[in-house]
Write an enzyme that holds these catalytic residues in place. Sequence first.
Site, PDB file in Angstrom:
ATOM      1  N   ASP A   1       0.839  -1.202   0.000  1.00 60.28           N
ATOM      2  CA  ASP A   1       0.000   0.000   0.000  1.00 60.28           C
ATOM      3  C   ASP A   1       0.875   1.253   0.000  1.00 60.28           C
ATOM      4  O   ASP A   1       1.743   1.405   0.845  1.00 60.28           O
ATOM      5  CB  ASP A   1      -0.885  -0.038   1.251  1.00 60.28           C
ATOM      6  CG  ASP A   1      -2.006   0.981   1.223  1.00 60.28           C
ATOM      7  OD1 ASP A   1      -1.900   1.985   0.482  1.00 60.28           O
ATOM      8  OD2 ASP A   1      -2.995   0.774   1.951  1.00 60.28           O
TER       9      ASP A   1
ATOM     10  N   HIS B   1      -0.422   4.528  -0.038  1.00 53.70           N
ATOM     11  CA  HIS B   1      -1.160   5.744   0.339  1.00 53.70           C
ATOM     12  C   HIS B   1      -0.431   6.479   1.460  1.00 53.70           C
ATOM     13  O   HIS B   1      -0.399   6.013   2.595  1.00 53.70           O
ATOM     14  CB  HIS B   1      -2.582   5.397   0.753  1.00 53.70           C
ATOM     15  CG  HIS B   1      -3.438   4.980  -0.405  1.00 53.70           C
ATOM     16  ND1 HIS B   1      -3.572   3.669  -0.790  1.00 53.70           N
ATOM     17  CD2 HIS B   1      -4.183   5.705  -1.275  1.00 53.70           C
ATOM     18  CE1 HIS B   1      -4.367   3.597  -1.848  1.00 53.70           C
ATOM     19  NE2 HIS B   1      -4.756   4.820  -2.167  1.00 53.70           N
TER      20      HIS B   1
HETATM   21  C1  B12 Z   1      -5.252   9.919  -2.999  1.00 53.46           C
HETATM   22  C2  B12 Z   1      -5.581   8.478  -3.288  1.00 53.46           C
HETATM   23  C3  B12 Z   1      -4.639   7.764  -4.032  1.00 53.46           C
HETATM   24  C4  B12 Z   1      -3.305   8.325  -4.471  1.00 53.46           C
HETATM   25  C5  B12 Z   1      -2.315   8.093  -3.317  1.00 53.46           C
HETATM   26  C6  B12 Z   1      -1.101   8.970  -3.379  1.00 53.46           C
HETATM   27  C7  B12 Z   1      -0.202   8.628  -2.263  1.00 53.46           C
HETATM   28  N1  B12 Z   1       0.893   8.017  -2.558  1.00 53.46           N
HETATM   29  O1  B12 Z   1      -0.529   8.867  -1.121  1.00 53.46           O
HETATM   30  C8  B12 Z   1      -3.021   7.432  -5.699  1.00 53.46           C
HETATM   31  C9  B12 Z   1      -3.672   8.067  -6.910  1.00 53.46           C
HETATM   32  C10 B12 Z   1      -1.567   7.188  -6.023  1.00 53.46           C
HETATM   33  C11 B12 Z   1      -3.778   6.187  -5.314  1.00 53.46           C
HETATM   34  C12 B12 Z   1      -3.486   4.933  -5.755  1.00 53.46           C
HETATM   35  C13 B12 Z   1      -4.240   3.817  -5.486  1.00 53.46           C
HETATM   36  N2  B12 Z   1      -5.408   3.766  -4.820  1.00 53.46           N
HETATM   37 CO1  B12 Z   1      -6.121   5.239  -3.830  1.00 53.46          CO
HETATM   38  N3  B12 Z   1      -7.081   6.625  -3.041  1.00 53.46           N
HETATM   39  C14 B12 Z   1      -6.799   7.881  -2.845  1.00 53.46           C
HETATM   40  C15 B12 Z   1      -7.991   8.570  -2.157  1.00 53.46           C
HETATM   41  C16 B12 Z   1      -8.750   9.328  -3.225  1.00 53.46           C
HETATM   42  C17 B12 Z   1      -7.650   9.518  -1.022  1.00 53.46           C
HETATM   43  C18 B12 Z   1      -6.709   8.970   0.018  1.00 53.46           C
HETATM   44  C19 B12 Z   1      -6.226  10.118   0.857  1.00 53.46           C
HETATM   45  O2  B12 Z   1      -5.140  10.600   0.681  1.00 53.46           O
HETATM   46  N4  B12 Z   1      -7.088  10.636   1.752  1.00 53.46           N
HETATM   47  C20 B12 Z   1      -6.788  11.730   2.632  1.00 53.46           C
HETATM   48  C21 B12 Z   1      -6.175  11.201   3.943  1.00 53.46           C
HETATM   49  C22 B12 Z   1      -5.948  12.366   4.883  1.00 53.46           C
HETATM   50  O3  B12 Z   1      -7.125  10.319   4.504  1.00 53.46           O
HETATM   51  P1  B12 Z   1      -6.897   8.733   4.684  1.00 53.46           P
HETATM   52  O4  B12 Z   1      -5.862   8.263   3.752  1.00 53.46           O
HETATM   53  O5  B12 Z   1      -8.208   8.084   4.636  1.00 53.46           O
HETATM   54  O6  B12 Z   1      -6.313   8.635   6.180  1.00 53.46           O
HETATM   55  C23 B12 Z   1      -7.029   9.178   7.281  1.00 53.46           C
HETATM   56  C24 B12 Z   1      -8.006   8.211   7.950  1.00 53.46           C
HETATM   57  O7  B12 Z   1      -8.365   7.114   7.139  1.00 53.46           O
HETATM   58  C25 B12 Z   1      -7.374   7.812   9.212  1.00 53.46           C
HETATM   59  N5  B12 Z   1      -6.526   6.616   9.221  1.00 53.46           N
HETATM   60  C26 B12 Z   1      -5.811   6.014   8.265  1.00 53.46           C
HETATM   61  N6  B12 Z   1      -5.134   4.995   8.735  1.00 53.46           N
HETATM   62  C27 B12 Z   1      -5.379   4.936  10.045  1.00 53.46           C
HETATM   63  C28 B12 Z   1      -4.925   4.102  11.033  1.00 53.46           C
HETATM   64  C29 B12 Z   1      -5.314   4.280  12.349  1.00 53.46           C
HETATM   65  C30 B12 Z   1      -4.836   3.386  13.407  1.00 53.46           C
HETATM   66  C31 B12 Z   1      -6.210   5.338  12.658  1.00 53.46           C
HETATM   67  C32 B12 Z   1      -6.665   5.560  14.027  1.00 53.46           C
HETATM   68  C33 B12 Z   1      -6.692   6.171  11.663  1.00 53.46           C
HETATM   69  C34 B12 Z   1      -6.245   5.964  10.376  1.00 53.46           C
HETATM   70  O8  B12 Z   1      -6.575   8.923   9.519  1.00 53.46           O
HETATM   71  C35 B12 Z   1      -6.023   9.484   8.334  1.00 53.46           C
HETATM   72  C36 B12 Z   1      -5.802  10.950   8.540  1.00 53.46           C
HETATM   73  O9  B12 Z   1      -7.024  11.606   8.766  1.00 53.46           O
HETATM   74  C37 B12 Z   1      -8.800   7.339  -1.617  1.00 53.46           C
HETATM   75  C38 B12 Z   1     -10.313   7.481  -1.554  1.00 53.46           C
HETATM   76  C39 B12 Z   1     -10.794   8.511  -0.606  1.00 53.46           C
HETATM   77  N7  B12 Z   1     -10.537   8.416   0.678  1.00 53.46           N
HETATM   78  O10 B12 Z   1     -11.450   9.423  -1.036  1.00 53.46           O
HETATM   79  C40 B12 Z   1      -8.420   6.255  -2.617  1.00 53.46           C
HETATM   80  C41 B12 Z   1      -8.419   4.806  -2.188  1.00 53.46           C
HETATM   81  C42 B12 Z   1      -7.862   4.670  -0.790  1.00 53.46           C
HETATM   82  N8  B12 Z   1      -7.519   4.170  -3.158  1.00 53.46           N
HETATM   83  C43 B12 Z   1      -7.865   2.976  -3.500  1.00 53.46           C
HETATM   84  C44 B12 Z   1      -7.161   2.139  -4.411  1.00 53.46           C
HETATM   85  C45 B12 Z   1      -7.773   0.792  -4.696  1.00 53.46           C
HETATM   86  C46 B12 Z   1      -5.986   2.540  -5.011  1.00 53.46           C
HETATM   87  C47 B12 Z   1      -5.198   1.771  -6.039  1.00 53.46           C
HETATM   88  C48 B12 Z   1      -5.061   0.277  -5.818  1.00 53.46           C
HETATM   89  C49 B12 Z   1      -5.688   2.045  -7.443  1.00 53.46           C
HETATM   90  C50 B12 Z   1      -7.067   1.550  -7.743  1.00 53.46           C
HETATM   91  N9  B12 Z   1      -7.310   0.272  -7.913  1.00 53.46           N
HETATM   92  O11 B12 Z   1      -7.948   2.363  -7.884  1.00 53.46           O
HETATM   93  C51 B12 Z   1      -3.850   2.481  -5.942  1.00 53.46           C
HETATM   94  C52 B12 Z   1      -2.995   1.883  -4.827  1.00 53.46           C
HETATM   95  C53 B12 Z   1      -1.675   1.491  -5.229  1.00 53.46           C
HETATM   96  C54 B12 Z   1      -0.942   0.963  -4.049  1.00 53.46           C
HETATM   97  N10 B12 Z   1       0.069   0.179  -4.285  1.00 53.46           N
HETATM   98  O12 B12 Z   1      -1.277   1.204  -2.904  1.00 53.46           O
HETATM   99  C55 B12 Z   1      -9.157   2.575  -2.864  1.00 53.46           C
HETATM  100  C56 B12 Z   1      -9.076   1.511  -1.797  1.00 53.46           C
HETATM  101  C57 B12 Z   1     -10.191   0.539  -2.028  1.00 53.46           C
HETATM  102  C58 B12 Z   1     -10.679  -0.324  -0.958  1.00 53.46           C
HETATM  103  N11 B12 Z   1     -10.120  -0.320   0.250  1.00 53.46           N
HETATM  104  O13 B12 Z   1     -11.633  -1.030  -1.231  1.00 53.46           O
HETATM  105  C59 B12 Z   1      -9.737   3.957  -2.399  1.00 53.46           C
HETATM  106  C60 B12 Z   1     -10.614   3.907  -1.171  1.00 53.46           C
HETATM  107  C61 B12 Z   1     -10.523   4.518  -3.601  1.00 53.46           C
HETATM  108  C62 B12 Z   1     -11.652   3.611  -4.038  1.00 53.46           C
HETATM  109  N12 B12 Z   1     -12.856   3.796  -3.523  1.00 53.46           N
HETATM  110  O14 B12 Z   1     -11.447   2.750  -4.881  1.00 53.46           O
HETATM  111  N13 B12 Z   1      -4.808   6.483  -4.451  1.00 53.46           N
END
Ligand code: B12
Lengths: 484, 484, 146, 146
Positions: free
Chosen positions: C13, C15
């Site tokens: 992963d 992200h």
């Molecule tokens: C930006 C993004 C990308 C960027 C990432 C850039 C980078 N290197 O960081 C790019 C475009 C490269 C990307 C790629 C991929 N992505 Co992407 N991505 C996103 C997106 C749109 C936003 C993620 C993000 O940055 N959010 C903002 C941050 C601040 O929030 P967060 O990551 O959720 O983390 C917060 C909370 O979740 C929480 N949190 C996280 N972890 C933990 C752990 C603990 C203990 C706690 C308490 C809280 C916590 O706190 C964080 C801070 O607030 C999400 C969807 C979304 N959320 O809208 C999809 C998403 C995560 N991606 C997804 C996927 C599948 C991929 C890909 C496999 C491509 C694909 N098939 O579409 C690849 C992954 C490749 C790889 N090897 O990992 C999926 C995951 C699917 C699933 N779980 O079923 C999502 C959900 C989109 C979707 N609906 O398909 N992605």
Amino acid sequence: MMLKNKKWSKEEFFRVREDVLRQWETGREIDWDEAAAYLKNVPEGQNFCVKLAAAKTEGRTLVQPRAGVALLEEHIELLKYLQDEGGADLLPSTIDSYTRQNRYHECQVGIEESIKAGHSMLNGFPAVNYGVKGCRKVLEALHLPLQARHGTPDARLLTEIVFASGWTSNEGGGISYNIPYAKSVSLEKSIYDWQYCDRLVGHYEEMGIHINREPFGPLTGTLVVPCISNAVAIIEGLLAAEQGVKNITLGYGQCGNLVQDVAAMRALEELAGEYFASGGYEIELSTVFHQWMGGFPEDEAKAFAVIAWGTVAAGYAKATKVIVKTPHEAYGIPTKEANAQGLKDSKQILNLLCDQQSLATKEVETEKEHIKNQTRCIINKVLELGEGDLAIGVVRAFAAGVLDIPFAPSQFNLGKVLPVRDNLGAVRILEYGNLPGTKEAREYENSLLQERACYEKRPLSFDMVVDDIYAVSKGTLIGRPGRR
Amino acid sequence: MMLKNKKWSKEEFFRVREDVLRQWETGREIDWDEAAAYLKNVPEGQNFCVKLAAAKTEGRTLVQPRAGVALLEEHIELLKYLQDEGGADLLPSTIDSYTRQNRYHECQVGIEESIKAGHSMLNGFPAVNYGVKGCRKVLEALHLPLQARHGTPDARLLTEIVFASGWTSNEGGGISYNIPYAKSVSLEKSIYDWQYCDRLVGHYEEMGIHINREPFGPLTGTLVVPCISNAVAIIEGLLAAEQGVKNITLGYGQCGNLVQDVAAMRALEELAGEYFASGGYEIELSTVFHQWMGGFPEDEAKAFAVIAWGTVAAGYAKATKVIVKTPHEAYGIPTKEANAQGLKDSKQILNLLCDQQSLATKEVETEKEHIKNQTRCIINKVLELGEGDLAIGVVRAFAAGVLDIPFAPSQFNLGKVLPVRDNLGAVRILEYGNLPGTKEAREYENSLLQERACYEKRPLSFDMVVDDIYAVSKGTLIGRPGRR
Amino acid sequence: MSNTIVLGVIGSDCHAVGNKILDHAFSSVGFKVINIGVLSSQEDFINAAVETDADAILVSSLYGHGEIDCRGFREKCEEEGLSEILLYVGGNLVVGKQEWKTVENLYKKMGFNRVYPPGTSPAAAITDLAQDLKIDLSKLGKVKVS
Amino acid sequence: MSNTIVLGVIGSDCHAVGNKILDHAFSSVGFKVINIGVLSSQEDFINAAVETDADAILVSSLYGHGEIDCRGFREKCEEEGLSEILLYVGGNLVVGKQEWKTVENLYKKMGFNRVYPPGTSPAAAITDLAQDLKIDLSKLGKVKVS
Ligand code: B12
Ligand code: B12
């Protein structure tokens, strides 16, 4: 009754009032002084005028749904949901169609059937049947301002009841709630009856109570050319102002071409300002933009797109508020969830847009001037026909086809005007009927339409109009032959 | 391996190829001549280049989803659904993350677990494990062109397999599929490996087979300033062109401010044209606009709005295609229904917009020139660092922070650049790190950021950046304090 | 009590954004954050925790393979002598949009002490961690939880 | 066979657009259309049908009160001697988005021969009517069904 555009005397108003309050039993509950006292106690946060003024100052666009069901408790639950979960800024109570036709007995049937069926059998809230007691219950369960939205040629009793219940806005007008909503109600009658409704607002204003009035902008909602709807909106604003209304929201229904929509809204606000000023009326003016009012696509994802595109236009038009559709539009009265979804879709768009650059293009300026000129031609001709009296002018103008609303059901509407889209999707006039207008404007519009005919390699015709009526519901803006 | 920006010799390519095809057992199925023959027989309607060219001529914007699941039959069903029900114009196969890291054993586990679980346990389609046989099955079940979309630093085997299966487009690049997707893969390695992928396209071109290549525009998808993503896109385009690629789609991920987005897309296309021409490459150029790539709102109605707003920008930007998000974005891989909904929402917006006036404002022009200037500064500095060699320049530029992608995980990315929105919502640079740029451009951006700081009455800081990262998912564009 | 936490993104992963923000948030209230970043294996997490005597491991999984990547994590911790350590996990923990209760149970069964759905704010996790570790946040002496 | 149909919108319903289009469509293939317009009562429909010896009555209801407005329509037709007449109904026939089968059954039970969901194209109804009346559309001698 002798229609003229003149503020009613107290005597005339109170004489007519006696009859009005006798139209249905709930009318008797209304007490003039008690109603005024109640209205004065409505919290500021529930006053429409206050909320609109704040939005205008901040440059925000408020969101308002349509909503109404047959049963009181269910209606309250619905509005609460739209307030708390949907994030509405302003609330409506959409009134059912029997009430709109003053058929209160049928409303009663509808209420009873709804109790039996366990769901609403009416397409709105029968406010008259519930009377002041019921309507106040609605207001008191909420913390947002409340407006009656209907389509009632004779809304006098309804208006009395909702104001006495602390609702601080009323939609409608003698033209906009007749021609698109009725078949055989004369304009003399509906304008006269709406003078009553407006005079009531005037009376309240004299007592220091602020109530908002909103002519219904979109009319038939179906390819209404901006100059026609703007003319009607401004005229209804002027008629209301004469009766002492001070707070007016003028409305417009989306045509779908962004340049035309933004231009139309700016033209509406500017021209209304001019006419109010020259009429000597001091009006607090705001605007409302209606998301697409014609046939919707059945697919909900597509409906969301239509809603979003409407909101984009509302945002760029800097409307004070936007009336929101729902993903259920093509099917029927929405569930509260679907209604809230429409609000959320809209609010998200507004929030994305609100801080951005405005749409300052030459095209918008040109279109705005074009719309203003056409609108002025119509309004001035109406005044001319009325020999200076706007109310009389309206009656004569409809008879002459100088005012003519496309696709309206009223027998008092000539129905000669036929609109159609140009090659960029703006709504233009194909058949002018007796609509006034300059030769230049016509030549301009005609050249635009010829462009489309050329592009589509077919003549301008009623078939094209029909294609345009269906277009949005089939997924496009312009009804091109063979387009998906 | 000695990295330089020079077309690989046949010898070098075929020498490396032997190793590539041995990376996983399915590599052995590939036969050079048979693959070429198969590709030549792919129907025109399934060729990416043909479809893109037609769209460009007609001025249409095509819609393409992302989609991929673990099991072959399910994957076919998914793509069929998006084709037939969703109305997609182009199809993807999104590859799972184990494949992206070349962990084919883990893919095998994922496939088996998926069979057991009865639903996909992988986040994409493990194309390498299915090999040419499986991938051809996918193509043959469909009638639209097919593209591999992934995020693979070393995509050589994957690329061999998908081309041999008749898929006519491949997304990626040595920068865009490394820096945002990997932690410890060197740029020397990833650029070199992508030269292989591009050289393969070049070979096919020499045989008269047209294959499209698309560098991944949005990078980390998180507040990436246009000049940075445009610089990377153009550089990857040039690197691909050198290896003989002829058909290139350059991409950009929506920032959210319409003026900036439209300007960025125009800047990208114009500047790429200039650089291709001055490099002596004859390229068929098209563009792709990615709907919002950052965090999405959880509410589906709001997600629809974000999708719609992205499409509005794609439409005004006259992108050749738009990559579509879904209402499930915030949660997880979408169901096929949710995926189709994203397509429909998008298509409806495009159909409403496509015939309308373009966005011809002064602001767009100014912004476009600003972006072009900044982008030129970066690219020219990269060339300078590489002493004329672009590939070497890139490696050195990243080491020096001359190329620096916000929020990227790679250890080869300096990570000093910090972006933030200005008061109109355009993404600007708060911390430049070592990014090149003129004094005037910096002063200009700084004055824009000061406007926001003033308006919000708080200093520019990392807190503001964090607020901006969350903003869209919380329902706004700009992360203002205390905004709903 | 070391007030140290290990933070990272598991499996293949990449992200990185949420990880950077969590780092910032936990650091700014006074935790010592050992951030091993994206693309980290179970071993990477455990080695970091052993080396730094960490109180908790915070695992992120966004990309959907969390279910496969996290299996046996608790057991491996115990093998390495981390029998007391708190395990938190958050992000988009499964492939697709699934019923939250099911997802939570899945990870609880794997031995995670707390499981967080998409969209969790760092503040929520900070409060939980302080509670689980019986730490008075104000004594950690940094800025307020926002 | 008079090839005459009565067209109208029932009850307090003012939706005029579909009505105008149906009029246009049926007229253009050669039916004689008696359009009584919006806001029409059961009596209005029946009187028009009796006067013109119509073969069919096409009722529109868009606004949701159709269920109340259409009750007893078939019975009233029979009372007035229109025992053979075809009754079609279409539009948005109930309040809200309901299961189509339920809606169709509701109106079938009321004695309507055919019931049409929202979004029905005039062409579909024209084809049905021609079939029910055993009319050869080409013999009506007007333009093609589009
Ligand atoms: C930006 C993004 C990308 C960027 C990432 C850039 C980078 N290197 O960081 C790019 C475009 C490269 C990307 C790629 C991929 N992505 Co992407 N991505 C996103 C997106 C749109 C936003 C993620 C993000 O940055 N959010 C903002 C941050 C601040 O929030 P967060 O990551 O959720 O983390 C917060 C909370 O979740 C929480 N949190 C996280 N972890 C933990 C752990 C603990 C203990 C706690 C308490 C809280 C916590 O706190 C964080 C801070 O607030 C999400 C969807 C979304 N959320 O809208 C999809 C998403 C995560 N991606 C997804 C996927 C599948 C991929 C890909 C496999 C491509 C694909 N098939 O579409 C690849 C992954 C490749 C790889 N090897 O990992 C999926 C995951 C699917 C699933 N779980 O079923 C999502 C959900 C989109 C979707 N609906 O398909 N992605
Ligand atoms: C335009 C419109 C209006 C305009 C009408 C102007 C006018 N005078 O014509 C205005 C704004 C005035 C209006 C008012 C109201 N409307 Co209205 N309106 C619409 C809207 C958006 C489009 C209707 C339309 O013109 N479609 C285009 C034409 C061509 O299509 P059509 O009407 O569906 O007719 C076609 C087919 O249905 C079919 N068909 C129709 N009848 C028949 C009969 C037969 C036998 C056959 C074979 C086929 C057939 O053929 C027609 C031609 O193709 C629809 C929603 C939608 N469809 O998107 C709501 C809608 C019909 N309205 C609705 C309502 C409730 C109202 C109001 C009560 C206000 C309110 N509560 O919101 C008032 C009604 C007042 C009254 N007394 O009737 C509801 C009905 C709800 C329900 N059934 O559950 C709808 C569905 C919107 C909604 N989802 O809430 N409306």
